[in-house]
Structures are given as C-alpha cells and as structure tokens.
Design a protein around this motif. Structure first.
Motif, PDB file in Angstrom:
ATOM      1  N   GLN A  64    -119.074  13.273  79.750  1.00 64.31           N
ATOM      2  CA  GLN A  64    -119.217  12.480  78.544  1.00 64.31           C
ATOM      3  C   GLN A  64    -119.462  13.082  77.425  1.00 64.31           C
ATOM      4  OE1 GLN A  64    -119.073   8.902  79.061  1.00 64.31           O
ATOM      5  NE2 GLN A  64    -118.999   9.272  81.224  1.00 64.31           N
ATOM      6  N   THR A  65    -118.887  12.886  76.327  1.00 61.39           N
ATOM      7  CA  THR A  65    -118.941  13.238  74.909  1.00 61.39           C
ATOM      8  C   THR A  65    -118.878  12.356  74.083  1.00 61.39           C
ATOM      9  OG1 THR A  65    -116.471  13.157  74.009  1.00 61.39           O
ATOM     10  CG2 THR A  65    -116.879  15.055  75.932  1.00 61.39           C
ATOM     11  N   PRO A  66    -119.389  12.559  72.667  1.00 63.42           N
ATOM     12  CA  PRO A  66    -119.256  11.553  71.554  1.00 63.42           C
ATOM     13  C   PRO A  66    -118.186  10.895  71.349  1.00 63.42           C
ATOM     14  CG  PRO A  66    -120.667  13.504  70.805  1.00 63.42           C
ATOM     15  CD  PRO A  66    -119.804  13.846  72.225  1.00 63.42           C
ATOM     16  N   PHE A  67    -116.943  11.411  71.870  1.00 58.25           N
ATOM     17  CA  PHE A  67    -115.639  10.875  71.482  1.00 58.25           C
ATOM     18  C   PHE A  67    -115.097  10.347  72.669  1.00 58.25           C
ATOM     19  CE2 PHE A  67    -116.587  15.013  69.537  1.00 58.25           C
ATOM     20  CZ  PHE A  67    -116.736  14.457  68.051  1.00 58.25           C
ATOM     21  N   GLY A  68    -115.956  10.044  73.848  1.00 56.59           N
ATOM     22  CA  GLY A  68    -115.472   9.444  75.028  1.00 56.59           C
ATOM     23  C   GLY A  68    -115.384  10.341  76.334  1.00 56.59           C
ATOM     24  N   THR A  69    -114.815   9.920  77.406  1.00 58.23           N
ATOM     25  CA  THR A  69    -114.965  10.758  78.588  1.00 58.23           C
ATOM     26  C   THR A  69    -113.680  11.747  78.699  1.00 58.23           C
ATOM     27  OG1 THR A  69    -116.160   8.775  79.625  1.00 58.23           O
ATOM     28  CG2 THR A  69    -115.055  10.599  81.087  1.00 58.23           C
ATOM     29  N   ILE A  70    -114.120  12.895  79.254  1.00 58.36           N
ATOM     30  CA  ILE A  70    -113.227  13.731  79.539  1.00 58.36           C
ATOM     31  C   ILE A  70    -113.155  14.034  81.003  1.00 58.36           C
ATOM     32  CG2 ILE A  70    -112.365  16.146  79.358  1.00 58.36           C
ATOM     33  CD1 ILE A  70    -113.022  16.149  76.259  1.00 58.36           C
ATOM     34  N   TYR A  71    -112.185  14.214  81.871  1.00 60.12           N
ATOM     35  CA  TYR A  71    -112.288  14.539  83.364  1.00 60.12           C
ATOM     36  C   TYR A  71    -111.824  15.945  83.582  1.00 60.12           C
ATOM     37  CZ  TYR A  71    -112.975   9.409  83.987  1.00 60.12           C
ATOM     38  OH  TYR A  71    -113.437   8.172  83.888  1.00 60.12           O
ATOM     39  N   SER A  72    -112.671  16.490  84.546  1.00 62.40           N
ATOM     40  CA  SER A  72    -112.573  17.928  84.750  1.00 62.40           C
ATOM     41  C   SER A  72    -111.067  18.539  85.447  1.00 62.40           C
ATOM     42  CB  SER A  72    -113.911  18.652  85.182  1.00 62.40           C
ATOM     43  OG  SER A  72    -113.968  18.243  86.554  1.00 62.40           O
ATOM     44  N   THR A  73    -110.765  19.571  85.259  1.00 61.08           N
ATOM     45  CA  THR A  73    -109.368  19.836  85.791  1.00 61.08           C
ATOM     46  C   THR A  73    -109.610  20.204  87.201  1.00 61.08           C
ATOM     47  OG1 THR A  73    -108.674  20.643  83.828  1.00 61.08           O
ATOM     48  CG2 THR A  73    -107.425  21.687  85.641  1.00 61.08           C
ATOM     49  N   ASN A  74    -108.684  20.129  88.200  1.00 59.47           N
ATOM     50  CA  ASN A  74    -108.878  20.535  89.548  1.00 59.47           C
ATOM     51  C   ASN A  74    -108.482  21.990  89.480  1.00 59.47           C
ATOM     52  OD1 ASN A  74    -108.204  21.247  92.242  1.00 59.47           O
ATOM     53  ND2 ASN A  74    -106.780  19.559  92.398  1.00 59.47           N
ATOM     54  N   LEU A  75    -109.577  22.714  89.994  1.00 60.62           N
ATOM     55  CA  LEU A  75    -109.306  24.276  89.885  1.00 60.62           C
ATOM     56  C   LEU A  75    -108.827  24.849  91.193  1.00 60.62           C
ATOM     57  CD1 LEU A  75    -112.100  25.870  87.482  1.00 60.62           C
ATOM     58  CD2 LEU A  75    -110.010  25.312  86.948  1.00 60.62           C
ATOM     59  N   THR A  76    -108.538  24.252  92.207  1.00 57.64           N
ATOM     60  CA  THR A  76    -108.178  24.767  93.518  1.00 57.64           C
ATOM     61  C   THR A  76    -106.572  24.847  93.245  1.00 57.64           C
ATOM     62  OG1 THR A  76    -107.308  22.616  94.339  1.00 57.64           O
ATOM     63  CG2 THR A  76    -109.466  22.999  94.583  1.00 57.64           C
ATOM     64  N   PRO A  77    -105.930  25.921  94.064  1.00 56.89           N
ATOM     65  CA  PRO A  77    -104.575  26.198  94.066  1.00 56.89           C
ATOM     66  C   PRO A  77    -103.645  25.305  94.647  1.00 56.89           C
ATOM     67  CG  PRO A  77    -105.587  27.611  95.719  1.00 56.89           C
ATOM     68  CD  PRO A  77    -106.780  26.722  95.119  1.00 56.89           C
TER      69      PRO A  77
END
Length: 410
Positions: A64-77
């Motif tokens: 959650q950010t003041p500008f909306g929602t960011i979804y984290s990146t898949n860091l698996t290969p």
C-alpha cells in the motif's frame, strides 16, 4: 526550463533487454549462494516478495502506498512470470538504477534509492541466491495506482528530482564496524524507507533522516537522536531488539518490524551488532533515562471510561510489573506505541493483536476489534497514553481509528 528539459530527456523509449543471458543454478558457487541468502535476509527481501499464503519470493504481495497499490515482483527464476531470463547485469541495473530488464523505470516501492549503495559483489551474491530458488509460476496482479502515478514514464522525472545513484563510501576515521553498520542501514537494510518521513511525491525527506515515517499503515518510530523512547537506546539494547524482536526496556517488535527482526535472527551476529553500533552512534551521547512510572500514574480512574476497559481486557497481562507466567510483557510506560507522537500503533495493536507467523518469535496478544466497540478501543488507548506516559494526551485518537478502518477496507 533547463531543469525541466533535462528531466524530460530521461523520458524515452524503454531500453531493450541486455544481450547477456541469464545464469543457470550450476553457475554459482555454493559459498556465494549462502552469502546471498544472508544478504537477502538483511534486506528483508522475502517479506515484501512473498504474498500471504504464497510461495517464498514468488511476489504478488500488495504494497500500500499513498498513490495506490503496487504488487511485488516474482523473484524466483521462473522464465515466464519471474526473473528466469534476467542476466546478472539486468539484476544489477534494477538494484542500482531502478530499471527493469525491459528498460522500464521501476516504482520506488522497490527501494533502489537505497540499494544503489550496495556493492557489485553483494548484488551478485543476492542474484546467485534468488536464481537458485525453486522456480514458481506466479503472475502478479496489475498495479492499482491513481493518476498520474499510473503513468510509468513519469518516474523519470521523479528519479531526476529525487534519486541519487552511487555506491556507499566508507567514512575515514570511523571503525570498520561503524562503517559496516552505515553500509547496511543506508543501503541493503534500507531502514530509511520506513523510518524517514516522505514528501508529497513519495520521496524520503533527506533533511530529516530516520526521524520517523510510515510503513504499511503503521508509524515507524524515529531512530537516533530523534527517538522518543523513554529509556535511551544503547547499542546493546538495539542489538537485542533487532536480533530477537524484544528488549525489556523498549518492548516488542510489532507490525512491519516483526518480520524484520525475524529475518535478522538468521544473519551473522556481527552484522546486527554493526547496525546497532551505527544507530546508537546516530543518537549521540547517551542521555540519562528519565524516571519511568512503570506502575502507571496515580490517576483518578473513576470517571475514565478507558480505565474499566483496561481492567477488564488488559490488566491481567499488563497490570503494573506483574505478568502472566509464560507471557512476555514489558511495562507499558516504556513501549514505543504508548509514547509515539501518533496513536496509530497503539490502535492497531489493540485492534489487531500480535500474532507472529508460524515459527517466528514474538509476543502474542489477542485482537480486541471483535470484542470491543470502536468507542471502547478509543477510550482504552487514550487511557494508556494518559496513565502510562508523561507525554501530552493524543487529541486525534478517534479520527486516527477512522482512517485506519478506511485504509483496511481498500
């Protein structure tokens, strides 16, 4: 005009992927992978890149950010949904420049403004670690951001104004331990990402480093000289808190800090001590601790609605210096949540309780949101402040709880 044109010059067609190919697990030395695991723990990578109920490092966690929602990146290969096609140079560029493999500017929810300080060798070790994880096919949801934050090319302007790339430079005249702590705090551990206030554009206010900020709906207390802790933090107290999530003179790690302490329990002890030494030094010369009324103030409770709530719901574990056998408690007078400039953390703890994940260390406390009305929660939090702290009463407890409720509905 020159500044504006220079900023706009950053905006252009995305740079193509690098020609280098991704490395295979066999390409990495085991010692490098082990070192990368410790560095990833210092950076608390797993917490942000693991969705609730999801596979480790497979991304998809909503931030959650003041500008909306960011979804984290898949860091698996995984080659399709993760970073399986990323070369070592692609990964380094993301860490140091905030640019993806396909040349898109990354949102600073990924704290490359701190990771840019990390050495090439450490970035390579983290790359070795994530590229040797089990591939997980998990496509993250699209970000949900409001205009203009959803116009990704405008991040070039944000970077021009607020991003300063460059590696950490050790300070001469300081010990190796102090410099190691500075390198970790300012770089990989990115403490300022939560503990530094931000401006309207979401950039850290570099004039007030580590003077308190916001993280996932919680208040991140000030560190160093700006700390409001009734009992001054020492290097030993900081080490104990960071390593175990608990210090008898300061309380337990809660909210977003709990998984940080859990990660730091797995890294080399020397690194945690270095972080503690650096943060303690930022606080300046130790001051004499003020008298802390651990048993509470001699208050007139008969007409205080929070007093009866406290007696019925809290006193069993938190009455004076007594504690239920087997339950880790500290005097409420020294806890940061009671002494913070905002009632946000106290409200969240009372409402949501404390529930360490399976296998994690930490204090347990039941949630009272289903047992108490909002009016009762407000009353008991106000009582905690006036009864156990010598700081001015909060005057926005009810409004803060309303904001929390709205945040949690999103």
């Amino acid at each position: 005009m020159v500044t504006l044109l220079s900023a706009c010059a950053w905006i252009g067609a995305p740079r193509p992927p690098q020609a280098a190919e991704a490395a295979t697990p066999a390409a990495f030395d085991r010692s490098q992978v082990v070192r990368g695991a410790a560095l990833a723990a210092l950076g608390n990578c797993r917490t942000c890149h693991t969705a609730d109920g999801g596979s480790a490092y497979a991304g998809g966690k909503p931030l959650q950010t003041p500008f909306g929602t960011i979804y984290s990146t898949n860091l698996t290969p995984d080659p399709e949904t993760g970073i399986g096609r990323w070369s070592a140079e692609d990964f380094r560029r993301a860490m140091h420049e905030g640019v993806s493999r396909r040349g898109r500017h990354l949102y600073p929810a990924f704290p490359y403004d701190h990771f840019t300080r990390v050495t090439d060798e450490d970035v390579a070790a983290i790359y070795a670690f994530v590229m040797t994880r089990e591939p997980v096919r998990a496509r993250r949801p699209p970000n949900r951001l409001v205009f203009p934050a959803n116009v990704r090319p405008l991040l070039a302007v944000w970077k021009f104004l607020y991003f300063e790339p460059g590696r950490f430079v050790a300070q001469p005249g300081r010990s190796a331990e102090w410099n190691r702590g500075a390198y970790l705090v300012e770089g990989l551990a990115h403490c300022g990402a939560c503990h530094t206030p931000r401006n309207a554009a979401g950039a850290e206010n570099t004039n007030e480093p580590l003077s308190g900020g916001e993280a996932e709906g919680w208040h991140a207390p000030a560190l160093g000289a700006a700390s409001r802790a009734p009992v001054p933090w020492t290097a030993q107290a900081l080490y104990a808190y960071l390593r175990t999530g608990f210090d008898a003179d300061h309380g337990v790690a809660a909210g977003p800090m709990a998984p940080v302490a859990d990660s730091l329990a797995t890294v080399p002890e020397a690194d945690v001590r270095a972080i503690a030494v650096y943060l303690a030094d930022r606080a300046g010369a130790p001051r004499a601790p003020k008298a802390v009324a651990v048993a509470g103030r001699a208050a007139r409770d008969d007409d205080d609605p929070g007093a009866s709530v406290f007696t019925g719901a809290c006193a069993t574990c938190h009455h004076a210096n007594d504690a239920t056998p087997g339950v880790t408690t500290v005097p409420l007078a020294v806890t940061s949540s009671v002494n913070d400039p905002t009632p946000r953390n106290a409200l969240r703890i009372v409402s949501e309780g404390l529930h360490p994940d399976s296998g994690e260390a930490g204090a347990m406390m039941p949630a009272f949101a289903g047992e108490l009305t909002d009016a009762q929660i407000v009353a008991v939090v106000q009582y905690l402040r006036t009864h156990f702290s010598d700081r001015p009463p909060w005057n926005d407890v009810d409004e803060t709880l309303r904001r929390i409720r709205k945040e949690d509905e999103r």
